[in-house]
Enzyme design. Sequence first.
Site, PDB file in Angstrom:
ATOM      1  N   ARG A 173       0.798  -1.315  -0.049  1.00  0.00           N
ATOM      2  CA  ARG A 173      -0.133   0.214  -0.074  1.00  0.00           C
ATOM      3  C   ARG A 173       0.807   1.180   0.023  1.00  0.00           C
ATOM      4  NH1 ARG A 173      -2.629  -3.721  -1.156  1.00  0.00           N
ATOM      5  NH2 ARG A 173      -4.560  -4.133  -0.223  1.00  0.00           N
ATOM      6  N   SER A 242     -11.548  -1.140   1.687  1.00  0.00           N
ATOM      7  CA  SER A 242     -10.883  -1.300   2.798  1.00  0.00           C
ATOM      8  C   SER A 242     -10.349   0.003   3.780  1.00  0.00           C
ATOM      9  CB  SER A 242      -9.739  -2.298   2.737  1.00  0.00           C
ATOM     10  OG  SER A 242     -10.009  -3.432   2.258  1.00  0.00           O
ATOM     11  N   GLU A 338      -6.328   3.646   5.519  1.00  0.00           N
ATOM     12  CA  GLU A 338      -5.775   3.667   4.167  1.00  0.00           C
ATOM     13  C   GLU A 338      -5.839   4.810   3.399  1.00  0.00           C
ATOM     14  OE1 GLU A 338      -6.323   0.549   1.223  1.00  0.00           O
ATOM     15  OE2 GLU A 338      -6.069  -0.955   2.519  1.00  0.00           O
TER      16      GLU A 338
END
Length: 353
Positions: A173, A242, A338
């Site tokens: 990520r 997410s 995130e």
Amino acid sequence: MFKNRFFNTMQIQNQVQLKPFNTLSLDVTASHYTKVKSIEDIEEALAFAKEHELNVLVLSGGSNMLLPQQINALVIHLDIQGIDVLSEDQDFIRVKVGAGQVWHDFVLYTTKQNWFGLQNLALIPGLVGASPVQNIGAYGVEVGEFIESVQVYDRLLKQTGSISAADCHFSYRHSIFKDEPARYIITHVTFKLLKQANLKLNYGDLKQAVGDNLTAENLQNQVIHIRQSKLPDPKEYPNVGSFFKNPIVNTQEFERLIAQFSTIPHYPQANGNVKIAAGWLIDQAGWKGKQLGVVGMFHKQALVLVNYANASLADVKKTYQAVQHDVEQRFQIMLEPEPVLYNNLGLIENHTE
């Protein structure tokens, strides 16, 4: 009333509502907004921002951002299109894709062309230009594995450039574009895809679903089916996918966790560290299906935060911070969100501030 200013091909609008452009459906107004379809448009937009002393916020698919109610900045909305084959041989094909292409549509296109690699990433929301930024991943595949280079407008050097995959520093990520968020505007992404079947079936439920029908189309369809069964449609339940990253812990930390919680889902990493399933932690902390006011964690997938009714950024922060607190109390792990958090000047803010 909108005031419009026209340049060669670009139009600046004032006080534009961004609710349709962010998948969490937050009520957001931008003081200045423009849609760009070319590198020339980007250069004009940046010149306008400089002249009017405005910060710049680059908006892609709006599926990984948390925005305040008012943004006093120039929002540049990427809409660069195109899918161009650069070269191909027996094993690989190189494809250059505009940053404004819808990611899922591009994945569907690759499957139709019988190109392999991206099927595990089907149905991820957002645009192609955002895919390298957080190195999107799902079901054992990260997009960085199939990126050859990223084409950018470099705001520091005031010119276009190309950054090789190696220089993008892809990790979980993460990429160079997160390290230097104000420097690069991604215009295109060049992919190197496989022409021979090579299906990634590392995840148990996916392997079982695909069965013996080992085609790219079946893999893609199973990924879509699994995601649709677990994840809410942003049009019905506004969300950013997410919400938290799966935490990565060292061996010592993992041994402590597994001794206390023997069923904790975990995935060993190449460097000896271990990735822990954040959704499981959230579920165990009692947050699956739980709401705090108009924001809550989805009842089918605890990792997804949902805006149930006209939530503000303050409502969202209150909820995810409560989740972080409860998970930390139970597991001594601080979950990291995130999506990228922005302030009212269009600048990126740390979630801990």
